[in-house]
Design an enzyme around this catalytic site. Sequence first.
Site, PDB file in Angstrom:
ATOM      1  N   HIS A 122       0.845  -1.375   0.075  1.00  0.00           N
ATOM      2  CA  HIS A 122      -0.080   0.016   0.054  1.00  0.00           C
ATOM      3  C   HIS A 122       1.009   1.129   0.027  1.00  0.00           C
ATOM      4  CE1 HIS A 122      -2.821   2.954   2.069  1.00  0.00           C
ATOM      5  NE2 HIS A 122      -3.794   2.188   1.678  1.00  0.00           N
ATOM      6  N   ASP A 202       3.349  -4.079   8.102  1.00  0.00           N
ATOM      7  CA  ASP A 202       1.904  -3.362   7.982  1.00  0.00           C
ATOM      8  C   ASP A 202       0.962  -4.412   8.255  1.00  0.00           C
ATOM      9  OD1 ASP A 202      -0.391  -2.312   7.012  1.00  0.00           O
ATOM     10  OD2 ASP A 202       0.692  -1.472   5.211  1.00  0.00           O
ATOM     11  N   GLN A 205      -4.280  -4.859   7.354  1.00  0.00           N
ATOM     12  CA  GLN A 205      -5.266  -5.914   6.716  1.00  0.00           C
ATOM     13  C   GLN A 205      -5.684  -7.258   7.720  1.00  0.00           C
ATOM     14  OE1 GLN A 205      -7.811  -5.162   4.510  1.00  0.00           O
ATOM     15  NE2 GLN A 205      -6.963  -3.116   3.675  1.00  0.00           N
ATOM     16  N   LYS A 228     -10.138  -0.613  10.793  1.00  0.00           N
ATOM     17  CA  LYS A 228     -10.475  -1.876  10.025  1.00  0.00           C
ATOM     18  C   LYS A 228     -10.552  -3.062  10.815  1.00  0.00           C
ATOM     19  CE  LYS A 228      -7.160  -0.163   6.441  1.00  0.00           C
ATOM     20  NZ  LYS A 228      -7.879   0.276   5.178  1.00  0.00           N
ATOM     21  N   CYS A 368      -4.679   2.365  -3.795  1.00  0.00           N
ATOM     22  CA  CYS A 368      -3.373   2.887  -3.281  1.00  0.00           C
ATOM     23  C   CYS A 368      -2.162   1.949  -3.529  1.00  0.00           C
ATOM     24  CB  CYS A 368      -3.455   3.237  -1.637  1.00  0.00           C
ATOM     25  SG  CYS A 368      -4.631   4.656  -1.315  1.00  0.00           S
TER      26      CYS A 368
HETATM   27  N1  7TS Z   1      -1.782  -0.609   4.781  1.00  0.00           N
HETATM   28  C1  7TS Z   1      -2.683  -1.413   4.066  1.00  0.00           C
HETATM   29  C2  7TS Z   1      -2.265  -2.872   3.971  1.00  0.00           C
HETATM   30  C3  7TS Z   1      -3.936  -0.797   3.849  1.00  0.00           C
HETATM   31  O1  7TS Z   1      -4.792  -1.700   3.452  1.00  0.00           O
HETATM   32  C4  7TS Z   1      -4.292   0.567   4.287  1.00  0.00           C
HETATM   33  C5  7TS Z   1      -5.428   1.046   4.060  1.00  0.00           C
HETATM   34  C6  7TS Z   1      -3.424   1.145   5.039  1.00  0.00           C
HETATM   35  C7  7TS Z   1      -2.169   0.770   5.239  1.00  0.00           C
HETATM   36  C8  7TS Z   1      -3.344   2.579   5.416  1.00  0.00           C
HETATM   37  O2  7TS Z   1      -4.339   2.517   6.562  1.00  0.00           O
HETATM   38  P1  7TS Z   1      -5.143   4.071   7.013  1.00  0.00           P
HETATM   39  O3  7TS Z   1      -5.910   3.465   8.157  1.00  0.00           O
HETATM   40  O4  7TS Z   1      -3.757   4.620   7.710  1.00  0.00           O
HETATM   41  O5  7TS Z   1      -5.583   4.737   6.016  1.00  0.00           O
HETATM   42  N2  7TS Z   1      -6.039   0.489   2.879  1.00  0.00           N
HETATM   43  C9  7TS Z   1      -7.299   0.908   2.243  1.00  0.00           C
HETATM   44  C10 7TS Z   1      -8.009   0.001   1.353  1.00  0.00           C
HETATM   45  O6  7TS Z   1      -7.411  -0.911   0.816  1.00  0.00           O
HETATM   46  N3  7TS Z   1      -8.869   0.769   0.751  1.00  0.00           N
HETATM   47  O7  7TS Z   1      -9.231   2.013   1.654  1.00  0.00           O
HETATM   48  C11 7TS Z   1      -8.116   1.907   2.534  1.00  0.00           C
END
Ligand code: 7TS
Length: 411
Positions: A122, A202, A205, A228, A368
């Site tokens: 990501h 990371d 997910q 999430k 992303c």
């Molecule tokens: N890393 C992964 C693997 C992710 O899926 C996401 C967000 C992030 C980092 C960033 O997380 P945040 O909470 O800091 O924004 N992924 C997604 C997605 O797949 N669709 O919307 C956000």
Amino acid sequence: MLDVNKIRADFPILHQQVNGHPLVYLDNGATAQKPRRVIDALVHYYERDNSNVHRGLHALSMRATDAYEGARARIAKFINAADPAEVIFTRGTTESINLVAHSWGHAHLKPGDVVLTTEIEHHSNLIPWQQAARASGATLKYVPFLGGDAEGGLDLAALDTLLTPQVKLFAFTHISNTLGTINPAAELCRRARAVGAVTVIDAAQSVGHMPLDVRALGCDFLAFSGHKMCGPTGIGVLYGRRALLDKLAPDETGGGIVVSVTYEGATWKPAPERFEAGTPNVADAIALGAACDYLDSIGRDQIAAHDAVLAQVAMEKLSTLPGIRIIGPRTGAARSGLVSFAFEGVHAHDIVTFADEDGVALRGGHHCNQPLMRKLGLTSTTRASFYLYNTEQEIDALVATLRRTLKFFIG
Ligand code: 7TS
């Protein structure tokens, strides 16, 4: 087996119609819905305990502080951290990774060093390392991913040549948000440690979808977002091994992080306070603790099994659609509860718009993952991502709306 009907009753938002159809929420990779227990924790805090933490000696401040620090301990237990001080509250995965890239990167990276990441990250686990490498003169390298039946799996053989003593840090995702690949995180950490590299996982997910134990993984840092995993937005965690945290300087400075301040300078408290400048997000941290309680009351091993079944059923049913290209590991391979797919000649945004007319919430775009999309020869995919409250009937609704869309665009 999960009692999905009972679970669905815990999520008020699921019981609504969208565009005249029952809501089918399949965008859990972006954010998950919140159970009543988490919503109640927020309301309770603001109705009964709201106060600033760590500063007051009055009843409300002490209650708020206890609940905030209690949530930290709860989350430490959720990921099996050795010490609650290893749990730093942040705004989410993105901020957690940036904290490591800035604080650790600034202190440790120099020209000639290598930062290793993978081609499937990501942007949140990619751009911070590009910036850290640029600022320090280090080189950024990528572990490639495989094609064929193992599509999206990391090329572990390439690690033999990539993991040299020059590698100072290896940052990789536990689960890919586009491919659904589950990486062998413990093995990756072990191999990185063998060359003396620090590891950053990371877990955006993964942490709410499968059992996760930072000590069994053997990682140095691990980042995730509350939203999430059934918690609120605006709260996340950076786990860091205590020995490393206490040697790092804060990324942000201000109130709450100091032992002593003079007009000339300041000295820092130990972790976690050192990394939490300013008034923290108390309410959301407490509600994230409630999300941990909720997920543990269901069982993350059960959630992982449920996700996996839904992904397999979805892949089987989706593969009956003409012209579909399903992205990511095939049947039997390590895959999480999400399925990305594409159709020649129909844009993902059109698919998502049509699905919305039928009450089905999907995500379409590059997720992303722009460099990954380019390598896959795509500009976008449509993604259905599942969680504990999703059902096989909802997959039928997904397939039905896709058939309607294909008929419109292709005939
Ligand atoms: N890393 C992964 C693997 C992710 O899926 C996401 C967000 C992030 C980092 C960033 O997380 P945040 O909470 O800091 O924004 N992924 C997604 C997605 O797949 N669709 O919307 C956000």
